[in-house]
Design a protein around this motif. Structure first.
Motif, short mmCIF file in Angstrom:
data_model
loop_
_atom_site.label_atom_id
_atom_site.label_comp_id
_atom_site.label_asym_id
_atom_site.label_seq_id
_atom_site.Cartn_x
_atom_site.Cartn_y
_atom_site.Cartn_z
N ALA A 190 -40.03 -45.09 15.68
CA ALA A 190 -40.41 -44.76 14.31
C ALA A 190 -40.75 -43.27 14.19
O ALA A 190 -40.32 -42.60 13.25
N GLY A 191 -41.50 -42.75 15.16
CA GLY A 191 -41.86 -41.34 15.13
C GLY A 191 -40.66 -40.42 15.28
O GLY A 191 -40.53 -39.42 14.57
N ALA A 192 -39.76 -40.76 16.20
CA ALA A 192 -38.55 -39.95 16.40
C ALA A 192 -37.68 -39.98 15.16
O ALA A 192 -37.08 -38.97 14.76
N LEU A 193 -37.61 -41.15 14.51
CA LEU A 193 -36.80 -41.29 13.31
C LEU A 193 -37.35 -40.46 12.16
O LEU A 193 -36.60 -39.78 11.45
N LYS A 194 -38.66 -40.49 11.96
CA LYS A 194 -39.26 -39.70 10.88
C LYS A 194 -39.10 -38.21 11.12
O LYS A 194 -38.96 -37.43 10.17
N GLU A 195 -39.11 -37.80 12.39
CA GLU A 195 -38.90 -36.38 12.67
C GLU A 195 -37.45 -35.97 12.40
O GLU A 195 -37.20 -34.91 11.82
N ALA A 196 -36.51 -36.81 12.82
CA ALA A 196 -35.09 -36.46 12.66
C ALA A 196 -34.60 -36.67 11.24
O ALA A 196 -33.78 -35.89 10.74
N CYS A 197 -35.05 -37.73 10.58
CA CYS A 197 -34.57 -38.09 9.25
C CYS A 197 -35.75 -38.40 8.35
O CYS A 197 -36.04 -39.58 8.06
N PRO A 198 -36.49 -37.39 7.92
CA PRO A 198 -37.72 -37.65 7.15
C PRO A 198 -37.48 -38.37 5.84
O PRO A 198 -38.42 -38.95 5.27
N GLU A 199 -36.24 -38.34 5.31
CA GLU A 199 -35.97 -38.99 4.04
C GLU A 199 -35.88 -40.51 4.17
O GLU A 199 -35.93 -41.22 3.16
N GLU B 271 -27.14 -28.53 6.43
CA GLU B 271 -28.22 -29.14 5.67
C GLU B 271 -28.83 -30.28 6.48
O GLU B 271 -28.20 -30.81 7.39
N ARG B 272 -30.07 -30.63 6.20
CA ARG B 272 -30.67 -31.78 6.83
C ARG B 272 -30.10 -33.04 6.19
O ARG B 272 -29.49 -33.00 5.13
N TYR B 273 -30.33 -34.16 6.88
CA TYR B 273 -29.90 -35.42 6.29
C TYR B 273 -30.54 -35.61 4.92
O TYR B 273 -31.69 -35.27 4.69
#
Length: 415
Positions: free
Chosen positions: A54-63, A29-31
């Motif tokens: 910020a961009g890498a974080l939103k891609e990896a952990c969109p929640e 499952e995704r985070y």
């Protein structure tokens, strides 16, 4: 061995299997918000590093809820347009204060060091109780400011990603900037034990490779591997400029190696001037040592010392060839290291620093609490570094360490 650890050893088998099942479930499952290391993150500074993070974080952990903060409205607009932040604010916008006060659990400072004081004063005034880290390439001043201004200085964990670009600002930002790059964290004996694993999980989720470095060694290390090379690259370009004719014929010949070795000289002069002055003592020492090395080459040429010149060149060539071309760890050769710990300050910082010093890459790290006074630090390592040295150093430091092979299927963070 204390009774609690003996009981742990007996339970080792089924606890290990249960941990594997938990990790396998996470890999499917995704985070989600319930298992994220941080849920609300403020990234201060929407320049190259802050916007890329910020961009890498939103891609990896969109929640994760991400707020971007910057003095430049156009940088904020760019971050919002790209979908890299959920919220944006200038430093004095009431929305920034509201975000910090209402559940923000991590602040990442990605500004020039000169701007840090103002943000630390704001966090102190707002009673921020979460974790603070940064991306600044020098630590002397920011460590002093953290000790003076932050209400909980032990919750500041110095950080520094070893990534960048000759382009500056959000225009040069890209979400893949940190993939495969080292990200230095500098915990110390006062850092709460849980903070390093939480930051490690966050940073490895965007593809970074986390290494632990004593904070007192950071600036000297950066002078050697980053700041001196930048000055040397700038010096090479200046040398070429002095010998170029009006038609710039020399620069037309400066392809290949020259362009590769001087790429970083195209970086922001204002930014690098600040870095150099912030780390002046270590940078000057590195430049003096560099002058001595260049002097050895000059002396060998003056005396026509072929053997000495060849020795200098071969030593450097052998060291350069030994550097790995890329990080491609074998997913079939993972190793779990379990370190029983008593409840004392600085254990996580000490163990992770030992692992980094012998070249081991920590793929994941977690703490299994046994009692209020004891726990087990579990690290999964890739097939890098000297495991024998790791074992020896940990044992010499008083840790009854155990090792066990772990297949890729047993570890969720390896695909």
């Amino acid at each position: 061995m204390p009774p609690s650890l003996r009981r742990w050893a007996k339970r080792r088998g089924w606890e290990h299997r249960a941990r594997i099942f938990r990790k396998q479930a996470l890999s499917e499952e995704r985070y989600n918000v319930s298992n994220l290391p941080f849920e609300k993150i403020a990234v201060v500074g929407m320049g190259l590093i802050g916007a890329s993070f910020a961009g890498a974080l939103k891609e990896a952990c969109p929640e994760v809820a991400v707020m971007g903060v910057d003095v430049a409205p156009e940088a904020l607009a760019g971050a919002v347009e790209r979908g890299w932040v959920d919220h944006s604010a200038t430093p004095n916008d009431p929305g920034f204060e509201a975000f910090v006060r209402e559940g923000c659990d991590l602040v990442v400072v990605a500004t020039p060091v000169a701007a840090v004081r103002d943000y630390f004063e704001k966090l102190a005034a707002w009673g921020f109780e979460g974790v603070v880290t940064d991306t600044i390439s020098t630590k002397r001043l920011i460590l002093r400011l953290a000790a003076e201004l932050l209400p909980y200085p032990e919750r500041y964990v110095p950080g520094h990603p070893m990534a960048g670009s000759e382009k500056s600002g959000i225009e040069g930002a890209r979400i893949e900037l940190f993939r495969g790059a080292h990200w230095v964290l500098c915990p110390d004996e006062n850092t709460p034990a849980e903070y390093f694993p939480r930051l490690h999980t966050l940073l490895t989720s965007i593809g970074a490779r986390v290494i632990s470095l004593p904070r007192e060694d950071h600036d000297a290390a950066m002078a050697v591997v980053s700041h001196v090379p930048h000055v040397v690259a700038s010096s090479l370009v200046e040398l070429a400029c002095r010998h170029a004719d009006d038609q710039q014929a020399l620069f037309r010949l400066a392809a290949g190696g020259f362009k590769d070795s001087t790429r970083i000289a195209a970086g922001s002069a204002k930014l690098w001037c600040g870095i150099a002055l912030d780390n002046a003592e270590a940078l000057r020492a590195g430049l003096e040592e560099m002058r001595d090395i260049l002097g050895q080459f000059s002396e060998a040429l003056a005396s026509e010392d072929r053997a000495g010149l060849e020795s200098l060149l071969e030593h450097a060539a052998a060291a350069r060839r030994a550097l790995p071309a890329a990080w491609v760890p074998s997913t079939e050769k993972l190793l779990e290291v379990r370190v029983p710990m008593q409840n004392r300050r600085g254990v996580v910082a000490e163990v992770t620093t030992i692992a980094s010093q012998v070249g081991c890459n920590i793929q994941s790290i977690e703490i299994d609490h046994i009692t209020a006074d004891s726990a087990v630090l579990s690290m999964v390592l890739t097939d890098e570094g000297d495991i024998g040295q790791l074992s020896a150093h940990l044992i010499n430091a008083g840790y009854p360490v155990s090792f066990s092979p772990l297949s890729a299927k047993e570890h969720a963070h390896v695909e």
